[in-house]
Design a protein around this motif. Sequence first.
Motif, PDB file in Angstrom:
ATOM      1  N   UNK A  69       0.818  -1.211   0.000  1.00  0.00           N
ATOM      2  CA  UNK A  69       0.000   0.000   0.000  1.00  0.00           C
ATOM      3  C   UNK A  69       0.857   1.268   0.000  1.00  0.00           C
ATOM      4  N   UNK A  70       0.453   2.197  -0.848  1.00  0.00           N
ATOM      5  CA  UNK A  70       1.083   3.514  -1.013  1.00  0.00           C
ATOM      6  C   UNK A  70       2.481   3.451  -1.639  1.00  0.00           C
ATOM      7  N   UNK A  71       2.869   2.276  -2.094  1.00  0.00           N
ATOM      8  CA  UNK A  71       4.149   2.187  -2.806  1.00  0.00           C
ATOM      9  C   UNK A  71       4.043   2.949  -4.124  1.00  0.00           C
ATOM     10  N   UNK A  72       5.068   3.738  -4.408  1.00  0.00           N
ATOM     11  CA  UNK A  72       5.072   4.540  -5.629  1.00  0.00           C
ATOM     12  C   UNK A  72       6.069   3.954  -6.618  1.00  0.00           C
ATOM     13  N   UNK A  73       5.578   3.729  -7.812  1.00  0.00           N
ATOM     14  CA  UNK A  73       6.396   3.160  -8.892  1.00  0.00           C
ATOM     15  C   UNK A  73       6.653   4.264  -9.913  1.00  0.00           C
ATOM     16  N   UNK A  74       7.874   4.384 -10.425  1.00  0.00           N
ATOM     17  CA  UNK A  74       8.252   5.559 -11.216  1.00  0.00           C
ATOM     18  C   UNK A  74       7.855   5.525 -12.685  1.00  0.00           C
ATOM     19  N   UNK A  75       7.104   4.530 -13.109  1.00  0.00           N
ATOM     20  CA  UNK A  75       6.818   4.337 -14.530  1.00  0.00           C
ATOM     21  C   UNK A  75       5.586   5.146 -14.968  1.00  0.00           C
ATOM     22  N   UNK A  76       5.558   5.480 -16.248  1.00  0.00           N
ATOM     23  CA  UNK A  76       4.388   6.094 -16.888  1.00  0.00           C
ATOM     24  C   UNK A  76       3.847   7.295 -16.116  1.00  0.00           C
ATOM     25  N   UNK A  77       4.738   8.179 -15.726  1.00  0.00           N
ATOM     26  CA  UNK A  77       4.334   9.396 -15.041  1.00  0.00           C
ATOM     27  C   UNK A  77       4.099   9.245 -13.559  1.00  0.00           C
ATOM     28  N   UNK A  78       4.283   8.034 -13.026  1.00  0.00           N
ATOM     29  CA  UNK A  78       4.098   7.791 -11.596  1.00  0.00           C
ATOM     30  C   UNK A  78       2.853   6.983 -11.296  1.00  0.00           C
ATOM     31  N   UNK A  79       3.037   5.871 -10.622  1.00  0.00           N
ATOM     32  CA  UNK A  79       1.954   4.957 -10.282  1.00  0.00           C
ATOM     33  C   UNK A  79       1.958   4.759  -8.766  1.00  0.00           C
ATOM     34  N   UNK A  80       0.801   4.906  -8.134  1.00  0.00           N
ATOM     35  CA  UNK A  80       0.702   4.609  -6.701  1.00  0.00           C
ATOM     36  C   UNK A  80      -0.178   3.380  -6.501  1.00  0.00           C
ATOM     37  N   UNK A  81       0.327   2.439  -5.727  1.00  0.00           N
ATOM     38  CA  UNK A  81      -0.429   1.236  -5.398  1.00  0.00           C
ATOM     39  C   UNK A  81      -1.367   1.544  -4.230  1.00  0.00           C
ATOM     40  N   UNK A  82      -2.642   1.206  -4.407  1.00  0.00           N
ATOM     41  CA  UNK A  82      -3.637   1.411  -3.352  1.00  0.00           C
ATOM     42  C   UNK A  82      -4.163   0.029  -2.941  1.00  0.00           C
ATOM     43  N   UNK A  83      -3.845  -0.384  -1.733  1.00  0.00           N
ATOM     44  CA  UNK A  83      -4.337  -1.682  -1.245  1.00  0.00           C
ATOM     45  C   UNK A  83      -5.822  -1.545  -0.945  1.00  0.00           C
ATOM     46  N   UNK A  84      -6.645  -2.291  -1.675  1.00  0.00           N
ATOM     47  CA  UNK A  84      -8.104  -2.219  -1.525  1.00  0.00           C
ATOM     48  C   UNK A  84      -8.664  -3.615  -1.245  1.00  0.00           C
ATOM     49  N   UNK A 138     -12.651  -7.704  -1.642  1.00  0.00           N
ATOM     50  CA  UNK A 138     -12.939  -8.658  -2.719  1.00  0.00           C
ATOM     51  C   UNK A 138     -11.971  -9.832  -2.622  1.00  0.00           C
ATOM     52  N   UNK A 139     -10.707  -9.511  -2.403  1.00  0.00           N
ATOM     53  CA  UNK A 139      -9.634 -10.455  -2.083  1.00  0.00           C
ATOM     54  C   UNK A 139      -8.709  -9.745  -1.090  1.00  0.00           C
ATOM     55  N   UNK A 140      -8.018 -10.494  -0.223  1.00  0.00           N
ATOM     56  CA  UNK A 140      -7.171  -9.855   0.790  1.00  0.00           C
ATOM     57  C   UNK A 140      -6.057  -8.985   0.224  1.00  0.00           C
ATOM     58  N   UNK A 141      -5.501  -9.378  -0.915  1.00  0.00           N
ATOM     59  CA  UNK A 141      -4.397  -8.619  -1.492  1.00  0.00           C
ATOM     60  C   UNK A 141      -4.789  -7.788  -2.699  1.00  0.00           C
ATOM     61  N   UNK A 142      -6.085  -7.545  -2.853  1.00  0.00           N
ATOM     62  CA  UNK A 142      -6.571  -6.773  -4.001  1.00  0.00           C
ATOM     63  C   UNK A 142      -5.961  -5.370  -3.990  1.00  0.00           C
ATOM     64  N   UNK A 143      -5.514  -4.922  -5.159  1.00  0.00           N
ATOM     65  CA  UNK A 143      -4.986  -3.565  -5.282  1.00  0.00           C
ATOM     66  C   UNK A 143      -5.708  -2.804  -6.385  1.00  0.00           C
ATOM     67  N   UNK A 144      -5.746  -1.496  -6.207  1.00  0.00           N
ATOM     68  CA  UNK A 144      -6.136  -0.572  -7.260  1.00  0.00           C
ATOM     69  C   UNK A 144      -4.894   0.242  -7.601  1.00  0.00           C
ATOM     70  N   UNK A 145      -4.943   0.964  -8.707  1.00  0.00           N
ATOM     71  CA  UNK A 145      -3.772   1.715  -9.177  1.00  0.00           C
ATOM     72  C   UNK A 145      -4.165   3.170  -9.390  1.00  0.00           C
ATOM     73  N   UNK A 146      -3.447   4.080  -8.735  1.00  0.00           N
ATOM     74  CA  UNK A 146      -3.744   5.506  -8.858  1.00  0.00           C
ATOM     75  C   UNK A 146      -2.664   6.207  -9.668  1.00  0.00           C
ATOM     76  N   UNK A 147      -3.113   6.981 -10.655  1.00  0.00           N
ATOM     77  CA  UNK A 147      -2.219   7.737 -11.532  1.00  0.00           C
ATOM     78  C   UNK A 147      -2.403   9.210 -11.223  1.00  0.00           C
ATOM     79  N   UNK A 148      -1.480   9.769 -10.453  1.00  0.00           N
ATOM     80  CA  UNK A 148      -1.659  11.131  -9.943  1.00  0.00           C
ATOM     81  C   UNK A 148      -1.637  12.180 -11.046  1.00  0.00           C
ATOM     82  N   UNK A 149      -0.868  11.954 -12.111  1.00  0.00           N
ATOM     83  CA  UNK A 149      -0.759  12.945 -13.185  1.00  0.00           C
ATOM     84  C   UNK A 149      -2.114  13.220 -13.828  1.00  0.00           C
ATOM     85  N   UNK A 150      -2.885  12.161 -14.059  1.00  0.00           N
ATOM     86  CA  UNK A 150      -4.195  12.318 -14.702  1.00  0.00           C
ATOM     87  C   UNK A 150      -5.351  12.185 -13.717  1.00  0.00           C
ATOM     88  N   UNK A 151      -5.033  12.007 -12.418  1.00  0.00           N
ATOM     89  CA  UNK A 151      -6.055  11.818 -11.380  1.00  0.00           C
ATOM     90  C   UNK A 151      -7.008  10.678 -11.753  1.00  0.00           C
TER      91      UNK A 151
END
Length: 245
Positions: free
Chosen positions: A145-160, A163-176
């Motif tokens: 959770x909240x790990x930031x990956x430097x690819x494609x303008x910046x990707x933040x992992x959102x642990x959600x 539905x499943x215990x390790x389900x993640x969503x992906x937040x792209x701050x540049x385009x909101x």
Amino acid sequence: MSGLHLIEIEFEHNGQKQTITPVILEDENDAILIDCGYPNFIHLLEEAVNRHHVNLSSITKLILTHHDMDHIGSLATLKRIYPHIKIIAHELEAPYIEGKKKSLRLVQAESTFNALSDEEKPYAEQFISLLQSIEPATVDQTVSHKERLPWCGGIEIVHTPGHMPGHISVYLSVSKTLVAADAVVIENGELAIANPQYTMDLEEAIRSLKRLLEYDIDQLICYHGGLFRGDVKQALQQLIRNYTR
């Protein structure tokens, strides 16, 4: 400059038309696929990707949001054909994707089988057999959770989880933009919980919706339903109210 493509895949299942929406993020260095469809979907995935002038061979990374079969079904085949693709998933999901732990969906299906009617059991057997056939593959990088990956303008992992215990969503701050996977789905133009009766932890799923409210979201993309058209924050708040009254 980064690009975002909604890869809509239409198919028939049990006589009904369905659509799933993987996503591709693209910049001058990477083409990142988020989820890869059911088993034997490589041809459908390839056709859908090509419509956006992208080739599967150019995919550099694959982010898996969780281990349900409609999200990882074609993983092993994709990795076999394109071994250079780096596989990324949440640390809690990796053991299931790699086959080190039994699929939670399979555990769920097997545990409820005896309670089904005789009419329902053949469909359940087919579902269990399909789950058992999912081929595992190695996860190259785990995220949290909240790990930031430097690819494609910046990707933040959102642990959600929920539905499943390790389900993640992906937040792209540049385009909101939030790629929600199955944290929410779109049904009749409105946001909903994905299959609440099969959600592993419904209370956790609601908490995940509240977590999404922490983000400034202009665009919400659901794996089932595609791009949400409406006020995202208002719709999330309404969905939360529906379950907390």
